[in-house]
Design a protein around this motif. Structure first.
Motif, mmCIF file in Angstrom:
data_model
loop_
_atom_site.group_PDB
_atom_site.id
_atom_site.type_symbol
_atom_site.label_atom_id
_atom_site.label_comp_id
_atom_site.label_asym_id
_atom_site.label_seq_id
_atom_site.Cartn_x
_atom_site.Cartn_y
_atom_site.Cartn_z
ATOM 1 N N ALA A 214 -35.097 48.279 10.563
ATOM 2 C CA ALA A 214 -35.677 49.240 9.504
ATOM 3 C C ALA A 214 -37.154 48.580 9.234
ATOM 4 N N ARG A 215 -37.892 49.587 8.972
ATOM 5 C CA ARG A 215 -39.017 49.138 8.396
ATOM 6 C C ARG A 215 -39.378 49.397 7.059
ATOM 7 N N ILE A 216 -39.649 48.566 5.990
ATOM 8 C CA ILE A 216 -39.791 48.907 4.901
ATOM 9 C C ILE A 216 -41.163 48.779 4.014
ATOM 10 N N THR A 217 -41.885 49.690 3.681
ATOM 11 C CA THR A 217 -43.204 49.473 3.692
ATOM 12 C C THR A 217 -43.667 50.614 2.094
ATOM 13 N N THR A 218 -44.674 50.296 1.612
ATOM 14 C CA THR A 218 -45.288 51.255 0.370
ATOM 15 C C THR A 218 -46.384 51.938 1.091
ATOM 16 N N SER A 219 -46.689 51.981 2.284
ATOM 17 C CA SER A 219 -47.532 52.660 2.955
ATOM 18 C C SER A 219 -47.274 54.249 3.010
ATOM 19 N N LYS A 220 -48.365 55.124 2.745
ATOM 20 C CA LYS A 220 -48.195 56.526 2.716
ATOM 21 C C LYS A 220 -47.739 56.859 4.179
ATOM 22 N N ASN A 221 -48.441 56.126 5.042
ATOM 23 C CA ASN A 221 -47.881 56.574 6.542
ATOM 24 C C ASN A 221 -46.973 55.953 7.291
ATOM 25 N N ILE A 222 -45.836 56.470 7.352
ATOM 26 C CA ILE A 222 -44.562 55.636 7.532
ATOM 27 C C ILE A 222 -44.293 55.616 8.898
ATOM 28 N N ASP A 223 -45.078 56.371 9.483
ATOM 29 C CA ASP A 223 -44.900 56.369 11.293
ATOM 30 C C ASP A 223 -45.881 55.069 11.739
ATOM 31 N N ASP A 224 -46.761 55.092 11.202
ATOM 32 C CA ASP A 224 -47.823 54.094 11.592
ATOM 33 C C ASP A 224 -48.471 53.287 10.520
ATOM 34 N N PRO A 225 -47.493 52.513 9.693
ATOM 35 C CA PRO A 225 -48.122 51.817 8.515
ATOM 36 C C PRO A 225 -49.105 50.552 8.878
ATOM 37 N N GLU A 226 -49.842 50.290 7.772
ATOM 38 C CA GLU A 226 -50.873 49.091 7.971
ATOM 39 C C GLU A 226 -50.236 47.638 7.867
ATOM 40 N N TYR A 227 -48.907 47.963 7.224
ATOM 41 C CA TYR A 227 -48.047 46.746 7.185
ATOM 42 C C TYR A 227 -46.572 47.227 6.974
ATOM 43 N N TYR A 228 -45.716 46.595 7.356
ATOM 44 C CA TYR A 228 -44.200 46.669 6.994
ATOM 45 C C TYR A 228 -43.356 45.433 6.979
ATOM 46 N N PHE A 229 -42.307 45.554 6.555
ATOM 47 C CA PHE A 229 -41.195 44.474 6.673
ATOM 48 C C PHE A 229 -40.157 44.947 7.690
ATOM 49 N N LEU A 230 -40.286 44.124 8.898
ATOM 50 C CA LEU A 230 -39.168 44.449 9.720
ATOM 51 C C LEU A 230 -37.826 43.809 9.379
ATOM 52 N N VAL A 231 -36.883 44.601 9.172
ATOM 53 C CA VAL A 231 -35.342 44.060 8.653
ATOM 54 C C VAL A 231 -34.583 44.354 9.833
ATOM 55 N N ARG A 232 -33.875 43.448 10.309
ATOM 56 C CA ARG A 232 -33.046 43.659 11.479
ATOM 57 C C ARG A 232 -31.434 44.426 10.974
ATOM 58 N N LYS A 233 -31.168 43.741 9.939
ATOM 59 C CA LYS A 233 -29.937 44.559 9.228
ATOM 60 C C LYS A 233 -30.065 44.755 7.963
ATOM 61 N N VAL A 234 -29.762 46.223 7.335
ATOM 62 C CA VAL A 234 -30.046 46.379 6.089
ATOM 63 C C VAL A 234 -28.611 47.076 5.479
ATOM 64 N N LYS A 235 -28.316 46.913 4.183
ATOM 65 C CA LYS A 235 -27.483 47.907 3.488
ATOM 66 C C LYS A 235 -28.259 48.363 2.297
ATOM 67 N N PHE A 236 -28.207 49.529 2.298
ATOM 68 C CA PHE A 236 -29.105 50.572 1.746
ATOM 69 C C PHE A 236 -28.161 51.122 0.572
ATOM 70 N N VAL A 237 -28.542 51.083 -0.638
ATOM 71 C CA VAL A 237 -27.756 51.966 -1.730
ATOM 72 C C VAL A 237 -28.871 52.656 -2.586
ATOM 73 N N PRO A 238 -28.739 54.069 -2.237
ATOM 74 C CA PRO A 238 -29.837 54.703 -2.732
ATOM 75 C C PRO A 238 -30.136 54.779 -4.186
ATOM 76 N N LYS A 239 -31.446 54.587 -4.645
ATOM 77 C CA LYS A 239 -31.712 54.360 -5.865
ATOM 78 C C LYS A 239 -31.284 53.208 -6.825
ATOM 79 N N LYS A 240 -30.763 52.202 -5.968
ATOM 80 C CA LYS A 240 -30.206 50.875 -6.504
ATOM 81 C C LYS A 240 -30.784 49.710 -5.783
ATOM 82 N N LYS A 241 -30.623 49.760 -4.544
ATOM 83 C CA LYS A 241 -31.081 48.269 -4.065
ATOM 84 C C LYS A 241 -31.113 48.359 -2.595
ATOM 85 N N VAL A 242 -31.726 47.406 -1.933
ATOM 86 C CA VAL A 242 -31.690 46.982 -0.520
ATOM 87 C C VAL A 242 -31.519 45.840 -0.440
ATOM 88 N N VAL A 243 -30.348 45.598 0.594
ATOM 89 C CA VAL A 243 -30.098 43.996 0.850
ATOM 90 C C VAL A 243 -30.113 44.041 2.149
#
Length: 915
Positions: A214-243
């Protein structure tokens, strides 16, 4: 066995055997031919809506249901099977399914699939699915959605999966209606400020997702962001957290060694408590430090609290408490308390100085919808006079240059009676940071009764002298305190308080004479109650005059009368319609007034100024009253005033209707003076002149004023009863004059100005513009130095900047004051201030604030600002090159508040002089 019994037996057997979802199609046809009836109900709403617990009719082109509930047959007489041993099957789905497609809907009975092609849409409970193609497998209870290709081979109509407020935009998706599980490829979702894109996503249930690469970023261009955090495995709970598991930062598609073995990203929509990471740094005077560290308390949906602190290796420290509160349609506010214990030098050395400074701020605003008849508001800014000049944490340039702090807390209530009654209770504070003197009113009580027209009819026009007679009642009470910064909130401060009440009853009327003249007359009665009087006497023991303060009740009463007559004169100078200036209009408003004030010498006493008692001096015991003392001088003043406005009618070449446009030449030009008919000498008051205008499309404001005295002065500078022209001078002697020019213009102007006001700077007591520089809050460097919202930037519109124009804005403030009250004939102050900002490119901004003092012959406060918008990041450099506020700071970090701790900053704090 008859044919009817055979068909009934056949029906029972089929109902037991057949639970395959679509065999009812053939079965229904057979049963209809032999007379058995089933209950059908179908409801079509717009885009083929079907109730899932009903049975649709069948035609050759479509199947209107994803689920089949076979109704039980009615009981048949002589049926050998009384009770069915097989329980009816539960509904496969829990709601209504709606679907539509632009091109076609295809049913494949062999594969048990329904295909929706081109602009396909599917709605089920709280789930919405839109895509280029949707394939529904009603045997497996699964739905597939994917993209389409256009004529050029580009992918279009990406799937959009929405459940509640969660939206996912993948390349393709596979979803099971029964288990609610999903498998998504290249999913795109937004959670708060975070944009998340994953190669493969697995939806376990409504609240848990698992993501891979997964790519996690605050960039508006999600397909070609200027930066992102590359995460190999993620557990995602909407509106609560990302582990997340192994995570590292990627900038411009280049992996960096910056990473973590695991990461946690909070994403709750509600505020949560947590630690605030401090910022390290170094100061020349206070050594190494940690600033702005603490804890944030999310106490409620209506209020919060942040406790912050600073620590320096030389023993200095700072504490701050900040709280915001709000209730919708009721009120909102903010409270700040700041304390700093600053140490300079080493204990035991001559340069050792310890300084304690504090500041309290409170702002409260009541919503206009909260109450129709009452209002409470507060704007408080008080504390140590040197706080903003010596603070090393909240480095606010605009506030450090200001020499005044003021506060106001007020409550107003209106009683909707007839006449209307207004009541208010307030507390005010004014503090001069140069002299460190403080003036307060704790509190001020005001009440008034609306105007009463005793002789006017309830309905109809008030016309004439009698009908316009009106009066009202006003009450004002104050508890006034004047003290020094060092005595603030100490017992001595309250011992010096002065208390008084003022009652006034104004009576007035107005009428017209000779059609064009307006006459106003008024009489005013005042009564003052005071608790502070003085008694003066000569003390023969100490051989001096003693002034004794007396805290007892006393009162005095005064009255006066005034009348005035005025009119309006219009004059137009025509130059011709073929001229550039077609006409000039001059409006004059002359006014002549008369006022009568008797002498109230009954409130004056005498005291001896020496031991003999032969020389007496007059005084009034009310001389320290907060509402002034009764006048001893009898006066009959005849006043003159004249106000003028000049307006031009100019040919407008751009007008399509050939209508001329109006241009204001002078907004006002006023003259005023008075003559005291009862005075023996110096009866003529100085002539006061003031004026103002707006030039260059109202971008430049020009204001000027002067005082002209007709009397001469002696060698000691006192006015004498000799006209200045008779003393060898001119007709008038200019004693003072001033002029201010403010000019603000930009490349838009030319258009709309894009700067915003700095609310915190205004609350601190500084200017809202950048004429004296911009504020730099060291606790939050994510805000732009140019007071501009990031959302205001539009890269599509900015592309032309490189070719046609560079956006810029500029402000000028010129001020000059002339003094000649004692023949000094000098310019007492003379300065020019300026500030400007320019965008060298769509993302580069440069600004400067500076000025020159012609009186002191030196450059005033100067600040340089540089900023680079890096889309999701921001880089800035702020530099004050010289002076007591010399400072520089560099910052680069993520703009979003979610990842605000990902930054790097370096700065040199100003070297403060503590005292």
């Amino acid at each position: 066995m008859t044919l009817q019994k055979a068909s009934q037996t056949f029906t029972k057997i089929v109902l037991i055997v057949l639970h395959n979802k679509l065999f009812y199609i053939v079965l229904s046809a057979i049963l209809l031919t032999i007379g058995n009836q089933f209950s059908y109900s179908q409801e079509i709403k717009g885009a083929d809506t079907l109730r899932l617990n009903s049975k649709p009719t069948i035609n050759d082109t479509e199947i209107d249901s994803l689920k089949i509930d076979i109704a039980e047959t009615s009981e048949v007489e002589n049926d050998s099977i009384v009770n069915d041993s097989i329980k009816p099957k539960k509904n496969l789905l829990d709601g209504i399914v709606k679907r539509k497609a632009k091109d076609y809907e295809k049913l494949d009975q062999k594969k048990k699939q329904l295909t929706l092609y081109n602009e396909a849409e599917l709605y089920y409970t709280d789930i919405e699915l839109k895509s280029g193609i949707i394939v529904l497998d009603y045997e497996k209870n699964e739905v597939y959605a994917g993209r389409l290709k256009d004529s050029l081979g580009n992918y279009i109509q990406y799937p959009v999966f929405k459940q509640g407020s969660n939206v996912i935009e993948p390349d393709s998706i596979r979803f099971n209606f029964k288990t609610k599980k999903a498998l998504v490829w290249n999913s795109r979702t937004k959670q708060g400020d975070l944009n998340i894109k994953a190669e493969v996503s697995k939806r376990e249930n409504d609240s848990v997702y698992f993501l891979k690469n997964a790519r996690i970023t605050t960039s508006k261009n999600i397909d070609d962001p200027e930066y992102y955090f590359l995460v190999r495995k993620v557990k995602f709970v909407p509106k609560k957290k990302v582990v997340a598991g192994l995570t590292n930062m990627v900038i411009a598609d280049v992996p960096t060694p910056l990473g973590l073995p695991f990461a946690y990203f909070p994403m709750t929509e509600e505020s949560t408590s947590g630690f605030i990471i401090p910022t390290p740094g170094q100061s020349n005077q206070q050594g190494y430090f940690l600033q702005n560290g603490g804890y944030y308390f999310a106490l409620s949906d209506y209020y919060d609290l942040a406790l912050l602190g600073d620590y320096y290796t030389n023993g200095s420290y700072g504490l701050r408490a900040e709280s915001s509160y709000a209730k919708r349609y009721k009120f909102n506010g903010r409270v700040n308390f700041r304390f700093e214990n600053n140490i300079q030098g080493e204990r035991g050395f001559p340069d050792y100085v310890k300084s304690r400074q504090y500041n309290i701020q409170w702002s409260h605003n009541q919503d206009s919808k909260a109450s129709a008849n009452s209002r409470f508001s507060a704007s408080v800014n008080l504390g140590s006079s040197q706080y903003f000049r010596q603070s090393v944490n909240l480095y606010n340039v605009s506030s450090s240059l200001n020499n005044n702090m003021s506060s106001s807390i007020s409550y107003q209530h209106t009683f909707p009676t007839e006449p209307q009654i207004n009541f208010s209770l307030s507390a005010t504070h004014n503090q001069n940071t140069n002299t460190e003197l403080i003036n307060m009113t704790l509190p001020t009580l005001q009440a008034s009764v609306g105007r009463i027209f005793p002789f006017a009819p309830k309905d109809g026009i008030k016309k004439g002298f009698i009908k316009n007679i009106n009066f009202q009642y006003n009450l004002r009470g104050e508890n006034r305190i004047s003290t020094a910064d060092s005595l603030f909130f100490k017992p001595q401060m309250f011992r010096d308080a002065k208390t008084g009440f003022q009652h006034s009853i104004p009576i007035s009327t107005n009428f017209k004479v000779f059609k064009y003249f307006s006459v106003t007359t008024s009489a005013n009665y005042n009564e003052v109650w005071t608790l502070n009087t003085v008694n003066k006497y000569f003390d023969t023991t100490e051989n001096k005059v003693v002034t004794e303060d007396q805290n007892n009740f006393d009162a005095f009463r005064t009255y006066n009368f005034s009348a005035g007559i005025g009119t309006t004169i219009y004059g137009t100078f025509e130059f011709g319609e073929d001229k550039k200036i077609q006409a000039i209009r001059h409006v004059m408003r002359p006014n002549v007034s008369y006022s009568y004030t008797p002498s109230f010498d009954q409130y004056y006493d005498t005291y001896a100024i020496d031991a003999t008692g032969n020389t007496m001096q007059e005084y009034t015991r009310f001389e320290n009253s907060i509402f002034g003392a009764p006048g001893r001088n009898y006066a009959q003043n005849l006043g003159f005033s004249l106000s003028n406005t000049f307006e031009a009618k100019v040919t407008d070449n751009k007008s399509e209707t050939d209508e001329p446009k109006k241009v204001m030449l002078l907004n006002n030009l006023n003259f005023s003076s008075s003559y005291n008919l009862a005075a023996d000498s110096l009866a003529l008051a100085p002539l006061r002149m003031s004026g103002g205008t707006q030039l260059f499309k109202q971008k430049m404001n020009v204001n000027f004023a002067a005082t002209l005295d007709p009397y001469a002065i002696d060698n000691s500078g006192r006015r004498i009863d000799v006209f200045n022209i008779d003393n060898g001078g001119s007709l008038f002697r200019m004693t003072s004059a001033n002029m201010t020019i403010n000019y603000a213009f930009s490349s838009n102007d030319f258009g709309k100005e894009n700067s915003k006001q700095n609310d915190q700077t205004a609350q601190n007591g500084g200017r809202t513009d950048d004429l004296f520089g911009t504020s730099t809050d060291l606790s939050d460097n994510r805000q732009s130095l140019f007071n501009k919202d990031k959302d205001e930037d539009n890269s599509e519109n900015n592309s032309e900047w490189y070719h046609t124009k560079l956006p810029w804005d500029f402000r000028l403030a010129y001020s000059v004051t002339y003094s000649n009250s004692n023949r000094q004939d000098e310019i007492s102050s003379h300065s020019l201030m300026g500030s400007g900002n320019i965008e060298l490119s769509p993302r580069w901004k440069v600004g400067i604030s500076s000025g020159y003092d012609f009186k002191q012959k030196g450059v005033t406060f100067t600040q340089f600002r540089f900023e680079r918008d890096l889309e999701s990041w921001r880089m800035s450099f702020n530099w004050v090159p010289y002076g007591p506020n010399n400072y520089w700071g560099f910052f680069i970090g993520i703009s979003s508040s979610v990842l605000s701790d990902i930054k790097w900053e370096k700065r040199k704090l100003p070297d403060r002089t503590f005292r």
